[in-house]
Design a protein around this motif. Sequence first.
Motif, PDB file in Angstrom:
ATOM      1  N   ARG A 150     -82.999  27.154 -30.913  1.00 24.71           N
ATOM      2  CA  ARG A 150     -84.430  27.389 -30.692  1.00 24.71           C
ATOM      3  C   ARG A 150     -85.136  27.790 -31.986  1.00 24.71           C
ATOM      4  N   ARG A 167     -81.354  22.742 -22.448  1.00 22.18           N
ATOM      5  CA  ARG A 167     -81.494  23.967 -21.644  1.00 22.18           C
ATOM      6  C   ARG A 167     -82.472  23.752 -20.498  1.00 22.18           C
ATOM      7  N   ASP A 168     -83.268  22.661 -20.558  1.00 20.72           N
ATOM      8  CA  ASP A 168     -84.192  22.355 -19.449  1.00 20.72           C
ATOM      9  C   ASP A 168     -84.248  20.838 -19.235  1.00 20.72           C
ATOM     10  N   ALA A 188     -73.557  24.464 -16.185  1.00 17.40           N
ATOM     11  CA  ALA A 188     -74.885  23.873 -16.000  1.00 17.40           C
ATOM     12  C   ALA A 188     -75.127  23.637 -14.511  1.00 17.40           C
ATOM     13  N   SER A 228     -80.262  25.524 -14.910  1.00 13.87           N
ATOM     14  CA  SER A 228     -79.839  26.675 -15.720  1.00 13.87           C
ATOM     15  C   SER A 228     -78.553  26.318 -16.458  1.00 13.87           C
ATOM     16  N   LEU A 230     -76.250  25.601 -20.092  1.00 17.12           N
ATOM     17  CA  LEU A 230     -76.386  24.904 -21.374  1.00 17.12           C
ATOM     18  C   LEU A 230     -75.535  23.640 -21.340  1.00 17.12           C
TER      19      LEU A 230
END
Lengths: 237, 237
Positions: A150, A167-168, A188, A228, A230
């Motif tokens: 990030r 992550r999304d 995940a 949710s 990774l």
Amino acid sequence: MPGQMKTTTGPRPEPMRSWVFALPSNRRKMKRRALLIANGELNQTDVQFGMDTCKRGLIIAADGGANQAIEAGIIPDVVIGDMDSIQPQTKELLAAKRWILKPSQEMGDLEKALLFCQEEGIEELTIIGFTGGRLDHALGNLSVLARYDRVFQYRLFSPHAELFFVRDTITLPSNPGTPVSLVPLDKAQGVTTKGLAYPLCSEPLSVGQREGTSNRATGTQFSISIASGLLLVFRGL
Amino acid sequence: MPGQMKTTTGPRPEPMRSWVFALPSNRRKMKRRALLIANGELNQTDVQFGMDTCKRGLIIAADGGANQAIEAGIIPDVVIGDMDSIQPQTKELLAAKRWILKPSQEMGDLEKALLFCQEEGIEELTIIGFTGGRLDHALGNLSVLARYDRVFQYRLFSPHAELFFVRDTITLPSNPGTPVSLVPLDKAQGVTTKGLAYPLCSEPLSVGQREGTSNRATGTQFSISIASGLLLVFRGL
């Protein structure tokens, strides 16, 4: 540790917009770019992708990555690390370059290089050479890279694939048949895909339970979303 | 899926003790052993460790693992998989051996071989060639192996290290200085180590937060315990 984590995983600071808009439009601040060469293995494919992606950027080698770089015909501008893997000919060839000695035992050479890039204000960071060689090193590198995903806009190239932390949601261009693998790095949940031959619909992926390797794209783009956790996505080169 | 998981991850069935004890003590049933060669990469070190560990056991190749085996001078007894990676010379050399064609798309060749071993009643399973080559394949293989780690007593060799899945506690022999890496495959809580240069005391390890690579043993054994999760331990060869 929590203090350190906060520093290294926090969101990227907002750009100084007032300063940016004060410049003439054709002089707007370019994103600062770098190519980082870690101490794994390189081949012609990832070197080419790395060089194409990071034109006119700073070239940084993490310790023994400098040896790899020279073998691949790349001359780094900066070498950073504890310098315990530097070959004599690398030292000689790069004598006039910038050497940053960081002998800390607490942190690996890849992380030292990432911190340096953060301090230099690098925004777009292309990384090659973080896989290959010892598997434990490759897995350790992935964990370190995930800690900074990030902070930078990454382009991560291995010899066979470009890698993406999800992550999304992510949408990626592809060709029909492009190999795609989904590897959960931290359980995940709710994984949904579009444009893959073996689709997933709000399903969990976790190591030892279910993995998503050896999938492939069906068209010119595919997308993956997770609720949710990774996920690491490999898109074949 | 849950039904299938139950089958493949359940505890190993109890041995038929009444039958075992009916035999003279020197004829007690030997544990059934096998050496499984997956379709990754081999080098001289892991081949030697694999062969030493599994003397007089069945030798099984998972699909293209048969090519790797022959290159390394090993002749498999059984080849299993969808046979899409078999080279012509491998076919010729192993023509008289047992070939088990399993063309399922739902399951990779490594898992097909593991299921075969389970059906054959193999208890001690040495595996080589599951790393190297494509990183997504290596990670997928680790996930598949983790699914069966309570079915078999594993010996898992990569070219640089022997690998161990840890779900509770493990104690391993070492030499002072043996490289040891701890990689969390599923968020490991309460990780405690004894006999390592950089000790951990009831600490969490998870990808992107904290990794435990590049540690080393201080004496002739070390131990690792975790409260929950799944940890992969690399002990240097």
